[in-house]
Write a protein that holds these residues in place. Structure first.
Motif, PDB file in Angstrom:
ATOM      1  N   SER A 126       0.458  -1.256   0.370  1.00 42.66           N
ATOM      2  CA  SER A 126      -0.323   0.224   0.108  1.00 42.66           C
ATOM      3  C   SER A 126       1.028   1.298   0.432  1.00 42.66           C
ATOM      4  O   SER A 126       0.577   2.536  -0.921  1.00 42.66           O
ATOM      5  N   GLU A 127       1.866   0.717   0.814  1.00 39.71           N
ATOM      6  CA  GLU A 127       2.710   1.814   0.785  1.00 39.71           C
ATOM      7  C   GLU A 127       3.564   2.583  -0.348  1.00 39.71           C
ATOM      8  O   GLU A 127       3.926   4.056  -1.078  1.00 39.71           O
ATOM      9  N   LEU A 128       4.012   1.426  -1.646  1.00 36.99           N
ATOM     10  CA  LEU A 128       4.685   2.040  -2.881  1.00 36.99           C
ATOM     11  C   LEU A 128       4.131   2.197  -3.395  1.00 36.99           C
ATOM     12  O   LEU A 128       3.873   3.177  -4.498  1.00 36.99           O
ATOM     13  N   VAL A 129       2.173   1.807  -3.392  1.00 39.27           N
ATOM     14  CA  VAL A 129       1.624   2.020  -4.889  1.00 39.27           C
ATOM     15  C   VAL A 129       1.424   4.373  -4.245  1.00 39.27           C
ATOM     16  O   VAL A 129       0.828   4.932  -4.763  1.00 39.27           O
ATOM     17  N   LYS A 130       0.984   4.058  -2.739  1.00 33.16           N
ATOM     18  CA  LYS A 130       0.707   5.206  -2.019  1.00 33.16           C
ATOM     19  C   LYS A 130       1.826   6.637  -2.281  1.00 33.16           C
ATOM     20  O   LYS A 130       1.831   7.913  -3.340  1.00 33.16           O
ATOM     21  N   CYS A 131       3.334   5.681  -3.024  1.00 33.23           N
ATOM     22  CA  CYS A 131       4.492   6.804  -2.265  1.00 33.23           C
ATOM     23  C   CYS A 131       5.263   7.350  -4.108  1.00 33.23           C
ATOM     24  O   CYS A 131       5.193   8.255  -4.741  1.00 33.23           O
ATOM     25  N   ARG A 132       4.302   6.243  -4.941  1.00 34.09           N
ATOM     26  CA  ARG A 132       4.222   6.040  -6.415  1.00 34.09           C
ATOM     27  C   ARG A 132       3.027   7.307  -7.059  1.00 34.09           C
ATOM     28  O   ARG A 132       4.178   7.972  -8.241  1.00 34.09           O
ATOM     29  N   MET A 133       2.192   7.447  -6.748  1.00 32.62           N
ATOM     30  CA  MET A 133       1.351   8.061  -6.293  1.00 32.62           C
ATOM     31  C   MET A 133       1.752   9.223  -6.402  1.00 32.62           C
ATOM     32  O   MET A 133       1.161  10.772  -6.805  1.00 32.62           O
TER      33      MET A 133
END
Length: 260
Positions: A126-133
């Motif tokens: 979830s943090e990987l997706v959040k950070c990339r966004m």
């Protein structure tokens, strides 16, 4: 404490996670952009957190501060629920039969570290997706053609280009951050709360709902400060690992911090 109290802790943690994202996500967006771009040799340089926030508002509006909020809601809500629930249940199991109600480091630290290790598996994707966004805003160097249209688009493209393991990029660093950070957080939280309740009793002050809430806010706030003071460098490394487009880039947080 009865079995039902364990479920209450999971529920309370879930609500706390939702509140954390609602209030804290704009700060997190600024934090991630600073971590990503102010550590790159040829990236955008923000003068301060305030400068970064002003740039986001000017180029993307208020919505820009909440970029990546959806995966954050999912991740943080479940993370908070699991963290408090697993911690409380593990702590009860370790201190079973103990006579003293005083916080014990030999119980708190392993319970919190174990909870942190478990929740890192939920947080990492979830943090990987959040950070990339968060780092792909209009103020970034990410070309328009390479931008993600939504968190789901980001997750699907990550899996397509990097495989299933790609969604867990930065997992080791997340595990380290959560294990160490939660051990520090709960140690401070439990001790501050215990000492303040002792002071109330000695002062013969009437304990009320407002007093209890005040103690919770203070002990939780100090615990949060201690958490981030202990693991912020690891969080910087995690952001860099998760947002880099180079698959051959080092995933060793200590190598990355050394280069930073």
């Amino acid at each position: 404490m009865g079995e039902s109290s364990g479920y209450k802790e999971y529920g309370a943690g879930l609500l706390a996670g939702v509140a954390t994202v609602l209030i804290g996500h704009p700060f997190d967006t600024v934090k991630v952009k600073l971590q990503k771009y102010n550590t790159e040799a040829h990236g955008i340089k923000y003068k301060s957190g305030l400068h970064c926030a002003a740039r986001i508002l000017a180029t993307e509006g208020v919505r820009g501060l909440y970029t990546g909020a959806t995966p954050s809601f999912i991740g943080v809500a479940f993370e908070s629920s699991l963290a408090f629930g697993i911690y409380s249940q593990t702590k009860r199991a370790l201190q079973e039969g103990a006579q003293s109600s005083e916080p014990q480091a030999q119980v708190i630290i392993p319970s919190a570290a174990f909870a942190g290790a478990i929740i890192s598996f939920v947080l990492c994707p979830s943090e990987l997706v959040k950070c990339r966004m968060q780092v792909q805003g209009t103020d970034s160097l990410v070309p328009t053609s390479s931008r993600f249209s939504s968190p789901l688009d980001c997750a699907i493209k990550t899996i397509k280009t990097e495989g299933v393991t790609g969604i867990f990029r930065g997992g080791y660093t997340t595990l380290l951050r959560e294990s160490i950070g939660n051990a520090v957080f709960f140690s401070v939280y439990e001790n501050v709360r215990y000492r303040m309740h002792l002071l109330l009793k000695r002062g013969s002050l009437e304990q009320s709902y407002l007093t209890d809430m005040g103690i919770g806010i203070l002990s939780g706030g100090l615990g949060g400060v201690a958490f981030w003071s202990a693991v912020l460098p690891l969080d910087v490394a995690k952001t860099i690992i998760q947002t880099t487009s180079d698959n051959s880039h080092s995933r060793n947080p200590f190598q990355i911090l050394n280069s930073v």
